[in-house]
Design an enzyme around this catalytic site. Structure first.
Site, mmCIF file in Angstrom:
data_model
loop_
_atom_site.group_PDB
_atom_site.id
_atom_site.type_symbol
_atom_site.label_atom_id
_atom_site.label_comp_id
_atom_site.label_asym_id
_atom_site.label_seq_id
_atom_site.Cartn_x
_atom_site.Cartn_y
_atom_site.Cartn_z
ATOM 1 N N ARG A 1 9.480 4.508 -2.927
ATOM 2 C CA ARG A 1 10.562 5.504 -3.519
ATOM 3 C C ARG A 1 11.472 6.100 -2.407
ATOM 4 O O ARG A 1 11.643 7.100 -2.293
ATOM 5 C CB ARG A 1 9.642 6.809 -4.016
ATOM 6 N N SER B 1 7.667 11.769 -11.735
ATOM 7 C CA SER B 1 6.754 12.188 -11.206
ATOM 8 C C SER B 1 7.297 13.297 -9.954
ATOM 9 O O SER B 1 8.286 12.708 -9.488
ATOM 10 C CB SER B 1 6.251 10.922 -10.305
ATOM 11 N N GLU C 1 8.684 14.129 -4.568
ATOM 12 C CA GLU C 1 9.325 12.906 -4.910
ATOM 13 C C GLU C 1 10.856 13.174 -5.117
ATOM 14 O O GLU C 1 11.618 12.547 -4.425
ATOM 15 C CB GLU C 1 8.867 11.955 -6.010
HETATM 16 N N1 EPU Z 1 -4.205 10.161 -13.764
HETATM 17 C C1 EPU Z 1 -4.791 11.472 -13.845
HETATM 18 N N2 EPU Z 1 -4.308 12.295 -14.802
HETATM 19 C C2 EPU Z 1 -3.067 12.024 -15.458
HETATM 20 C C3 EPU Z 1 -2.541 10.939 -15.178
HETATM 21 C C4 EPU Z 1 -3.072 9.941 -14.329
HETATM 22 O O1 EPU Z 1 -5.952 11.225 -13.418
HETATM 23 O O2 EPU Z 1 -2.808 13.179 -16.048
HETATM 24 C C5 EPU Z 1 -4.551 9.167 -13.101
HETATM 25 C C6 EPU Z 1 -5.569 8.068 -13.473
HETATM 26 O O3 EPU Z 1 -6.618 7.619 -12.851
HETATM 27 C C7 EPU Z 1 -4.472 6.915 -13.646
HETATM 28 C C8 EPU Z 1 -3.722 6.960 -12.379
HETATM 29 O O4 EPU Z 1 -3.602 8.433 -12.066
HETATM 30 O O5 EPU Z 1 -4.986 5.550 -13.773
HETATM 31 C C9 EPU Z 1 -2.326 6.418 -12.122
HETATM 32 O O6 EPU Z 1 -1.681 7.093 -13.214
HETATM 33 P P1 EPU Z 1 -0.358 6.289 -13.746
HETATM 34 O O7 EPU Z 1 -0.496 4.872 -14.004
HETATM 35 O O8 EPU Z 1 0.532 7.003 -14.640
HETATM 36 O O9 EPU Z 1 0.635 6.019 -12.364
HETATM 37 P P2 EPU Z 1 1.256 7.242 -11.079
HETATM 38 O O10 EPU Z 1 0.355 6.709 -10.072
HETATM 39 O O11 EPU Z 1 0.695 8.530 -11.897
HETATM 40 C C10 EPU Z 1 3.323 5.795 -10.612
HETATM 41 C C11 EPU Z 1 4.584 6.335 -10.425
HETATM 42 C C12 EPU Z 1 5.288 6.269 -11.707
HETATM 43 C C13 EPU Z 1 5.193 4.951 -12.535
HETATM 44 C C14 EPU Z 1 3.750 4.380 -12.874
HETATM 45 C C15 EPU Z 1 3.532 3.139 -13.206
HETATM 46 C C16 EPU Z 1 4.583 7.564 -8.486
HETATM 47 C C17 EPU Z 1 4.992 8.658 -7.631
HETATM 48 N N3 EPU Z 1 4.735 7.344 -9.657
HETATM 49 O O12 EPU Z 1 2.680 6.931 -11.350
HETATM 50 O O13 EPU Z 1 6.788 6.679 -11.548
HETATM 51 O O14 EPU Z 1 5.915 5.160 -13.771
HETATM 52 O O15 EPU Z 1 3.187 4.648 -11.304
HETATM 53 O O16 EPU Z 1 4.076 2.276 -12.272
HETATM 54 O O17 EPU Z 1 4.334 6.454 -7.794
HETATM 55 C C18 EPU Z 1 8.392 8.186 -11.155
HETATM 56 O O18 EPU Z 1 8.480 7.698 -10.174
HETATM 57 O O19 EPU Z 1 8.887 9.266 -11.589
HETATM 58 C C19 EPU Z 1 7.408 7.692 -12.110
HETATM 59 C C20 EPU Z 1 7.058 8.085 -13.316
#
Ligand code: EPU
Length: 356
Positions: free
Chosen positions: A162, A254, A351
């Protein structure tokens, strides 16, 4: 070039917070660049594309430049790959759909990300195992102080998680005018991300009774290998399910990055919370933690204070329920950071760009 005084900021960002921009210049054509540089007269502007990754917590006194440069140009379509130049002001998701419809593949995992094409290199957008940096060949930009025009290689862009050169203090002087994407004519589905696999499997199970020769994949992919269109559809439905739509609930995706910490620093968390997600990163001495997990575990998911809140769908997304101000959302972000730090000893880094 359009110049407006005292423009309300509310409709310019996906957070939808109020504010005013003293002077707003809208760049629609490359021929307006000289006039823009002259009008800026050396002052450092704030450059805005789709406003999907910004929190304004004050009025803007510096000039605001809205980048609305349109146009897509095929520069090279000689072989197995194509090179497509996309104006910074083109919609990102429109661009993803357009490339898929042309049979040019690579962007499917980056479907439904809000914002404009210029934001893709700017913050190296990423989702479901793919980052924009992997598809970008060059970035064209102009220096807002001198008017110098330059083509940035991916090495010049210094892409990270990012992040890019354009997000740094020196980089903010450069206005991205277009991005060149190297896409493939051959489908290479990237489906290692667990959630995509689950979504594809669920869709395949639903579709199974109707499978026939006629419904075979038109891309000629071997059975079992999803087409890029199927990957895009899977990503779209995951995003629709998990992330609030900024068109109906203000947010900037995010709000925090997933923290990358040393393995040593992650050890106490791993021991105390064996279920906490811990992901490998290329540097083996470090790991990536889940900011969403940390925030949810600290009790913030669905929290609301006035109109500033944390999404009940996804703990990593701060939301504006209507009339939250930038300072209120920022204050909430600070409380979350403090609480996660007190509880887990982990520092969360925002972010989006915060203008405070
Ligand atoms: N989780 C929770 N609570 C929640 C949501 C998620 O505990 O409410 C935990 C779960 O264990 C889940 C893990 O977090 O398995 C990862 O969640 P998710 O797959 O939604 O991915 P993320 O790490 O939260 C990142 C990016 C997103 C991107 C997704 C999918 C960042 C900061 N965010 O989110 O990007 O869409 O992966 O690749 O790296 C953005 O940058 O605006 C964005 C949405």
């Amino acid at each position: 070039m359009q110049v407006r005084q005292n423009l309300p900021l509310r409709s310019l960002t996906t957070f939808g917070v109020a504010g005013t921009s003293a002077r707003t210049l809208t760049l629609e054509r490359l021929e307006q660049l000289d006039a823009l540089i002259e009008a800026l007269a050396g002052s450092l502007p704030f450059i805005l594309g789709g406003g999907s990754n910004v929190l304004f917590a004050r009025d803007l006194h510096e000039p605001l430049v809205l980048v609305r440069l349109k146009g897509r140009r095929l520069l090279d379509d000689g072989g197995a790959t194509i090179l497509l130049e996309v104006g910074a002001g083109e919609g990102w998701d429109d661009t993803v759909s357009y490339t898929l419809s042309q049979g040019w593949f690579g962007l499917e995992n980056l479907s439904l990300i809000p914002g404009l094409a210029g934001g893709a290199p700017w913050q190296n957008i990423g989702a479901y195992g793919v980052e924009a940096a992997e598809l970008i060949e060059t970035v064209q930009a102009v220096h807002t102080g001198t008017g110098e025009r330059r083509t940035f290689s991916t090495a010049d862009c210094d892409f990270g998680y990012r992040s890019s050169f354009f997000k740094t203090a020196d980089g903010r002087r450069w206005l991205i005018t277009s991005v060149r994407l190297r896409l493939s004519r051959e489908p290479h589905p990237r489906i290692a991300y667990g959630e995509i696999q689950q979504e594809l499997a669920a869709r395949a199970a639903l579709a199974a009774p109707e499978v026939s020769d006629e419904s075979a994949d038109p891309t000629g992919q071997p059975a079992g290998s999803p087409s890029p269109q199927q990957v895009a559809a899977a990503v779209r439905s995951i995003r629709r399910r998990k992330l609030p739509d900024p068109a109906s609930l203000g947010n900037a995706g995010s709000f925090f990055k997933n923290p990358i910490v040393s393995r040593d620093d992650a050890e106490p968390l791993r021991v105390a919370y064996p279920k906490a997600p811990v992901y490998p990163v290329p540097d083996a001495a470090h790991v990536k933690l889940s900011a969403a997990w940390l925030i949810e575990s600290a009790g913030w998911k669905g929290f609301r204070d006035g109109d500033a809140g944390v999404s009940a769908q996804h703990a990593l997304v701060l939301v504006n329920h209507g009339n939250a101000t930038g300072p209120q959302l920022l204050a909430l972000a600070r409380r979350i950071q403090q609480s996660v730090h007190d509880r887990f000893g982990i520092a969360l880094e925002p972010e989006p760009v915060i203008v405070a």
